[in-house]
Design a protein around this motif. Structure first.
Motif, mmCIF file in Angstrom:
data_model
loop_
_atom_site.group_PDB
_atom_site.id
_atom_site.type_symbol
_atom_site.label_atom_id
_atom_site.label_comp_id
_atom_site.label_asym_id
_atom_site.label_seq_id
_atom_site.Cartn_x
_atom_site.Cartn_y
_atom_site.Cartn_z
ATOM 1 N N GLY A 10 3.992 -20.701 27.703
ATOM 2 C CA GLY A 10 2.817 -19.150 28.121
ATOM 3 C C GLY A 10 4.523 -18.695 29.598
ATOM 4 N N MET A 11 5.780 -18.738 28.861
ATOM 5 C CA MET A 11 6.428 -17.655 29.731
ATOM 6 C C MET A 11 7.385 -16.630 28.870
ATOM 7 S SD MET A 11 8.201 -21.178 31.615
ATOM 8 C CE MET A 11 8.772 -20.640 32.710
ATOM 9 N N GLU A 12 6.303 -16.690 28.151
ATOM 10 C CA GLU A 12 6.694 -14.920 26.693
ATOM 11 C C GLU A 12 7.429 -14.279 28.269
ATOM 12 O OE1 GLU A 12 3.622 -16.368 27.113
ATOM 13 O OE2 GLU A 12 3.602 -17.055 24.684
ATOM 14 N N GLY A 13 8.894 -13.906 27.676
ATOM 15 C CA GLY A 13 9.517 -12.585 28.269
ATOM 16 C C GLY A 13 10.551 -12.703 28.891
ATOM 17 N N ILE A 14 10.486 -14.372 28.934
ATOM 18 C CA ILE A 14 11.304 -14.832 30.443
ATOM 19 C C ILE A 14 12.814 -14.671 29.761
ATOM 20 C CG2 ILE A 14 11.510 -16.992 29.254
ATOM 21 C CD1 ILE A 14 11.491 -18.130 31.631
ATOM 22 N N THR A 15 13.771 -13.926 30.996
ATOM 23 C CA THR A 15 14.979 -13.430 30.874
ATOM 24 C C THR A 15 15.953 -14.398 31.701
ATOM 25 O OG1 THR A 15 15.438 -12.635 33.124
ATOM 26 C CG2 THR A 15 14.444 -11.026 32.068
ATOM 27 N N GLU A 17 18.571 -14.883 33.110
ATOM 28 C CA GLU A 17 18.659 -14.194 35.283
ATOM 29 C C GLU A 17 17.537 -15.275 36.134
ATOM 30 O OE1 GLU A 17 19.896 -14.272 38.770
ATOM 31 O OE2 GLU A 17 20.867 -14.275 37.071
ATOM 32 N N GLU A 18 15.975 -14.892 34.924
ATOM 33 C CA GLU A 18 14.937 -15.581 35.307
ATOM 34 C C GLU A 18 15.525 -17.551 35.518
ATOM 35 O OE1 GLU A 18 10.837 -12.106 35.193
ATOM 36 O OE2 GLU A 18 11.696 -13.614 33.418
ATOM 37 N N LEU A 19 15.349 -17.141 33.991
ATOM 38 C CA LEU A 19 15.213 -18.883 33.784
ATOM 39 C C LEU A 19 16.599 -19.663 35.023
ATOM 40 C CD1 LEU A 19 15.507 -21.203 31.751
ATOM 41 C CD2 LEU A 19 16.852 -20.250 30.005
ATOM 42 N N LYS A 20 17.809 -18.491 34.739
ATOM 43 C CA LYS A 20 18.730 -19.668 35.875
ATOM 44 C C LYS A 20 18.211 -19.448 37.236
ATOM 45 C CE LYS A 20 22.830 -17.197 34.173
ATOM 46 N NZ LYS A 20 23.541 -16.560 33.573
ATOM 47 N N GLN A 21 17.194 -18.376 38.047
ATOM 48 C CA GLN A 21 16.506 -19.266 38.901
ATOM 49 C C GLN A 21 15.618 -20.194 39.112
ATOM 50 O OE1 GLN A 21 14.443 -15.395 39.904
ATOM 51 N NE2 GLN A 21 16.399 -14.350 40.643
ATOM 52 N N TRP A 41 16.556 -24.111 28.342
ATOM 53 C CA TRP A 41 16.538 -23.682 27.639
ATOM 54 C C TRP A 41 15.138 -22.943 27.629
ATOM 55 C CZ3 TRP A 41 17.925 -28.851 26.988
ATOM 56 C CH2 TRP A 41 19.214 -28.888 27.016
ATOM 57 N N ALA A 42 15.642 -21.619 26.847
ATOM 58 C CA ALA A 42 14.263 -20.611 26.786
ATOM 59 C C ALA A 42 14.385 -19.934 25.604
ATOM 60 C CB ALA A 42 13.909 -20.148 27.947
ATOM 61 N N ASP A 43 13.195 -19.336 25.030
ATOM 62 C CA ASP A 43 13.218 -18.784 23.759
ATOM 63 C C ASP A 43 12.046 -17.642 24.590
ATOM 64 O OD1 ASP A 43 12.135 -17.220 21.741
ATOM 65 O OD2 ASP A 43 11.733 -19.111 20.315
ATOM 66 N N PRO A 44 12.088 -16.546 24.945
ATOM 67 C CA PRO A 44 11.176 -15.993 25.591
ATOM 68 C C PRO A 44 10.464 -15.165 24.419
ATOM 69 C CG PRO A 44 13.598 -15.158 25.918
ATOM 70 C CD PRO A 44 13.133 -16.005 24.784
ATOM 71 N N ASP A 45 10.699 -14.821 22.901
ATOM 72 C CA ASP A 45 9.502 -14.287 22.092
ATOM 73 C C ASP A 45 8.287 -15.405 22.135
ATOM 74 O OD1 ASP A 45 10.972 -12.835 21.457
ATOM 75 O OD2 ASP A 45 11.968 -13.669 20.056
ATOM 76 N N SER A 46 9.176 -17.162 22.088
ATOM 77 C CA SER A 46 8.146 -17.831 21.707
ATOM 78 C C SER A 46 7.032 -18.343 23.096
ATOM 79 C CB SER A 46 8.204 -19.290 21.009
ATOM 80 O OG SER A 46 8.839 -20.081 22.156
#
Length: 82
Positions: A10-15, A17-21, A41-46
């Motif tokens: 549910g973290m669609e669109g995470i940037t 910078e947001e992941l680093k924070q 690690w993040a996949d902003p699309d999923s």
């Protein structure tokens, strides 16, 4: 200590910078539970975020994430690695 991979949905669109924070927030208090977050690690699309940690238990990992405002949906032990 054991290793764990936790998963957040549910973290669609995470940037980046947001992941680093979020990762920095975990690092700031991880020692209080004997946890060490190694990477995220993040996949902003999923909207999926993964975190790798060493910890005394899955519950300790979850407590840190809950306290920093991003509870994991899943926490999996990682008993084997190459």
């Amino acid at each position: 200590m054991a290793r764990f991979m936790d998963v957040h949905h549910g973290m669609e669109g995470i940037t980046a910078e947001e992941l680093k924070q979020a990762h920095r927030a975990d690092l700031a208090i991880e020692g209080e539970e004997g946890v060490h977050f190694e990477a995220a690690w993040a996949d902003p699309d999923s909207g999926i975020v993964y975190c790798l940690s060493e910890a005394p238990s899955a519950e300790a990992v979850q407590r840190i994430h809950e306290r920093t405002g991003h509870k994991a949906d899943e926490v999996h032990p990682v008993p084997l690695a190459v």
